[in-house]
Design an enzyme around this catalytic site. Structure first.
Site, PDB file in Angstrom:
ATOM      1  CG  ASN A  18      24.254  10.078  25.790  1.00  0.00           C
ATOM      2  OD1 ASN A  18      23.876   9.593  26.853  1.00  0.00           O
ATOM      3  ND2 ASN A  18      24.040  11.336  25.458  1.00  0.00           N
ATOM      4  CG  ASP A  19      26.306   4.187  28.981  1.00  0.00           C
ATOM      5  OD1 ASP A  19      26.383   3.411  28.022  1.00  0.00           O
ATOM      6  OD2 ASP A  19      27.209   4.315  29.833  1.00  0.00           O
ATOM      7  CB  CYS A  20      21.539   8.746  29.290  1.00  0.00           C
ATOM      8  SG  CYS A  20      22.397   8.333  30.794  1.00  0.00           S
ATOM      9  NE  ARG A  37      30.323   3.289  25.403  1.00  0.00           N
ATOM     10  CZ  ARG A  37      29.153   3.246  26.052  1.00  0.00           C
ATOM     11  NH1 ARG A  37      29.059   3.602  27.321  1.00  0.00           N
ATOM     12  NH2 ARG A  37      28.070   2.834  25.450  1.00  0.00           N
ATOM     13  CG  ASN A  83      18.552   4.748  27.543  1.00  0.00           C
ATOM     14  OD1 ASN A  83      18.296   5.362  28.568  1.00  0.00           O
ATOM     15  ND2 ASN A  83      19.761   4.275  27.279  1.00  0.00           N
TER      16      ASN A  83
END
Ligand code: BGC
Ligand code: NOJ
Length: 817
Positions: free
Chosen positions: A486-488, A364, A490
């Site tokens: 937004n990797d966070c 990405r 989850n």
């Protein structure tokens, strides 16, 4: 408070005191040999891969913050006093200090006891080495007898292993010292055919290669035993910590200057010619000797430095602007473009906040980085695209990261970030718009790096698009997978174990949690793919893409709209995230930016409404925060986002990367004043005067600025390696200044502050140079109503591609709308 100033003419940032709030760094090298260097000469060097081919050792998270580097010590042999001309590591008070960070080089100058010193560090183009060009001048009215000591600590190549595997590493170190050159050859005896060398142009009075002999027991870098004694120990490292130090004696008459060159380099020998003589264990130096010799004489050094400067003239010459705003100008003309090259070279691997061992190139991230550098190095952008695409999974999904040295997908980090594939479409679109190189779509590219799996690049884009269609959730929105941009966030992680990585731990194969952000991204990328397909002779496919994106838009209206803004996601229980019904995290920035950029809500006022909500709930004077209200506790159903204390990182920090999405959106609705205001809030140059609050470098964007919920609101962190670089560059150049690449030409569509009377930009594009003068006599914010090309009026606002001409094309664009 300011710690320096810009010197735009020389394209330098000048730091005027060494004790900056944080180390303010620069990068050396732009091809295969790289270095990080701070304003006090801290940092390290590596060849291609910051983890696997680390030349010099650096200890992260040290106290002081920045420790370990390219150090020099000057010793006055009459008084036995010694100091570091770059301030660190001795931190002796200097009478004068200046650090100039330039394009690919850094010069540190100082004066102490009327001895002036200046060191320029840079990597010549085409070489795998760095030069330290040092000069020392005696400003006293009597002769000076000085000793100069150099000092670097060699890393035993794999930086991760180097920092952890001491039971082995304390026994493996090996060096050779021949003709004053220090060769670091740990593991050369076995499977490596590469070594490092550290050479000096002068006759040596001595050397040291064993760190602890150089330093002496229970001493540190601020008082090495050799320097204190004024005499090297000629130590030869066996095991422990190989080190490189030359000792040179310099006698200077009053007013006399002496120049000394150091060369630190990386060299590979052919596997069958490693040793000389062949049956020995001695490094074959035949191949490296000419390289070293070339740079120990001053002339080639000067020529190499000039070539480096010229290279940057060319790269930066692609886009230059003179606008009423000095901060925008220097970012566009110099620093933001430069930062984009750093993100291209490093991705997110090596900075003072990325250790160089943790992360490969993000799928990405690298695709988004293309937006910022494609205009400077299109051939390398092409190569990057093909490398990235070759790691794509057959499903259309992606390894989240790949390793730069092997160019293979990294299984440790895995896949399942369901936004990943769409960035490939956007990266390729940016490349096509810049270059018109349609041939790239037919290039055969492997899947999962498997020989025999080759398909045209175009097929990769199709699979990216289809990937989402095959992963639709209960509301008809895309499933989020492990996370989206937004990797966070989850939503399938449900982690309750301390220390478990939110990023890599096994997730639930969620069939419920959906992302409105991916829905917006799907629409944006789908529209680009449709345009590409049409041009590629696949008009049926183009229609299919548009039909699918139209369908998704409807779903977004139905399930992704909250009344005043776009919802962010649905969790594993199908409950909305980023909605007024939520207690915390009622409104998120990402879905507002992405949906509006995809064109959703532009016609019926929803886009404006969403942007006004951003302004009302998320905008602060330091930038726009990611969401509000911040999460005050850990929510197991949301994961890492709620692990951060309020105001930091993804939990309501100003995550600068996504501010440009709002700025572009504001430009799309024609709000030039607000777009530019938001841009200026995060522009580091405009924040220079609040150096004590901002704390990071004023010449590059940072990933994050602490949000309003944090006690340190306004403090930047994680400078340099961030998607912010490419997105801000793309936003200011293509959307605010509005000189925007398109498949068939260059669009001129500025959206600027009403008070601007205009601006002038130079843009090289597909073989021609355009000099574009934008006039804004009526104080408008957007709307080119008149376009003159070489004096002739042209309908519309797109400059069509034309055969390359030697003369620049003169364009006048008048805003009247
Ligand atoms: C950070 C993210 C980052 C992710 C992947 C997280 O801890 O908060 O910004 O993208 O790690 O490395
Ligand atoms: C940093 C990562 O590099 C990027 O890929 C991600 O989108 C942002 N963090 C947000 O989590």
């Amino acid at each position: 408070m300011q710690y320096g100033h810009f010197d735009d003419q020389h394209r330098e940032y000048v730091i005027t005191r060494p004790d900056t709030p944080l180390p303010w760094i620069n990068y050396l090298g732009c091809e295969s040999y790289f270095g990080l260097i701070s304003n006090t000469a801290g940092g390290y060097s590596f060849y291609r891969d910051a983890r696997l081919r680390r030349l010099t050792r650096y200890r992260y998270n040290n106290a002081p913050f920045d420790f370990g580097g390219r150090y020099l010590y000057i010793r006055d042999n009459d008084t036995d006093k010694f100091w570091s001309p770059s301030w660190q590591p001795t931190r002796t008070k200097l009478d004068k200090y200046e650090c100039r960070h330039g394009m690919g080089y850094t010069t540190i100058s100082s004066s102490c006891g009327k001895i002036e010193a200046q060191t320029t560090y840079f990597v010549p183009l085409g070489e795998t080495l760095e030069i330290w060009k040092f000069s020392v001048t005696n400003r006293r009215n009597k002769p000076a007898k000085l000793s100069l000591f150099s000092s670097i600590e060699f890393c035993l190549w794999d930086a991760q292993d180097d920092a952890t595997n001491f039971q082995r590493n304390f026994s493996t170190g090996q060096v050779e010292i021949v003709d004053g050159v220090i060769y670091h050859k740990t593991e050369y005896r076995e499977r490596r055919n590469h070594f490092a060398y550290f050479a000096c142009s002068e006759k040596l009075a001595g050397f040291d290669t064993q760190r602890d002999t150089f330093l002496g027991a229970y001493r540190s870098w601020d008082n090495p035993a050799a320097v204190e004694a004024g005499k090297s120990f000629n130590s030869v490292a066996h095991g422990w910590a190989p080190h490189g130090s030359h000792h040179v004696k310099v006698s200077l008459k009053p007013g006399e200057t002496k120049e000394i060159i150091f060369v630190l380099g990386y060299h590979e020998n052919p596997a069958d010619k490693k040793f000389d003589p062949p049956d020995s264990q001695t490094i074959n130096k035949q191949t490296v000797k000419p390289v070293i010799a070339k740079y120990l004489g001053g002339q080639n050094v000067t020529a190499a430095f000039d070539a480096l400067r010229q290279n940057w003239d060319t790269l930066l010459g692609v886009y230059q602007v003179q606008s009423p705003d000095v901060h925008a100008d220097r970012m566009v003309n110099i620093w933001n473009a430069y930062q984009c090259m750093a993100t291209f070279n490093m991705s997110r691997s090596a900075s003072f906040y990325e250790s160089g061992i943790g992360r490969g190139l993000g799928f990405r991230d690298s695709n988004q980085d293309l937006l910022g550098f494609v205009q400077m190095v299109p051939a390398r952008a092409r190569e990057r695209i093909l490398d990235i695409a070759a790691t794509q999974l057959k499903s259309g999904g992606a390894f989240h990261q790949y390793q730069p040295l092997t160019k293979r997908g990294n299984n440790d980090i895995g896949s399942g970030f369901n936004d990943d594939p769409h960035w490939l479409i956007l990266g390729v679109a940016a490349y096509l718009k810049e270059t018109g190189d349609w041939g790239i779509l037919a290039e055969p590219v492997q899947f999962e790096n498997e020989p025999g799996s080759e398909q045209p690049l175009y097929e990769h884009l199709r699979r990216s698009f289809n990937y989402t269609l095959e992963r639709i959730g209960p509301h008809g929105l895309p499933l989020i997978g492990r996370a989206d941009w937004n990797d966070c966030l989850n939503l399938n992680c449900f982690s309750d174990t301390p220390g478990q990585s939110f990023q890599t731990t096994t997730n639930k194969d969620g069939k419920v949690a959906e992302s409105v952000f991916i829905a917006g991204l799907f629409v944006l990328a789908g529209k680009e793919l449709a345009a590409i397909a049409k041009k590629f002779g696949q008009s049926k496919e183009a229609e299919r893409c548009l039909a699918e994106t139209a369908k998704m838009e409807k779903v977004i209206y139905q399930h992704g709209w909250d009344g005043e803004w776009f919802i962010r996601a649905y969790d594993d229980f199908s409950k909305p995230i980023g909605s007024k019904v939520c207690k915390e995290g009622k409104i998120f920035i990402e879905s507002q930016g992405m949906c509006v950029m995809a064109g959703i809500g532009l016609k019926d006022g929803k886009a404006k409404l969403a942007l006004d909500s951003v302004n009302k709930h998320l905008a602060t004077k330091h930038g726009i925060v990611l969401q509000q209200p911040a999460f005050t506790k850990y929510y197991i159903s949301m994961g890492e986002i709620s692990s951060y204390p309020p105001g930091y990182k993804e939990n309501a920090g100003i995550f600068c990367h996504n501010n440009p999405w709002i700025i572009i959106s504001e430009a799309m609705v024609g709000n030039g004043d607000r777009a530019f205001d938001y841009y200026t809030r995060i522009n580091p140059s405009a924040r220079e005067k609040i150096g004590d609050v901002h704390r990071c470098e004023p010449y590059v964007f940072a990933q994050m600025i602490a949000g309003k919920d944090a006690p340190t609101h306004g403090e930047a962190k994680n400078s340099w390696l961030t998607g912010t670089a490419a997105w801000t560059y793309y936003t200011i150049t293509q959307w605010i200044l509005g000189i925007r690449t398109d498949y068939d030409g260059l669009r001129v569509d500025p959206v600027i502050p009403a008070k601007w009377k205009g601006f002038t930009a130079t843009r090289r594009f597909r073989g021609n140079t355009y000099i574009i003068e934008v006039q804004n006599p009526k104080g408008k914010q957007r709307g080119v109503k008149k376009l003159l090309v070489n004096g002739k009026e042209l309908a519309g606002n797109v400059l069509p591609v034309r055969p390359p001409q030697s003369q620049p094309i003169q364009v006048v664009a008048v805003l009247e709308g």
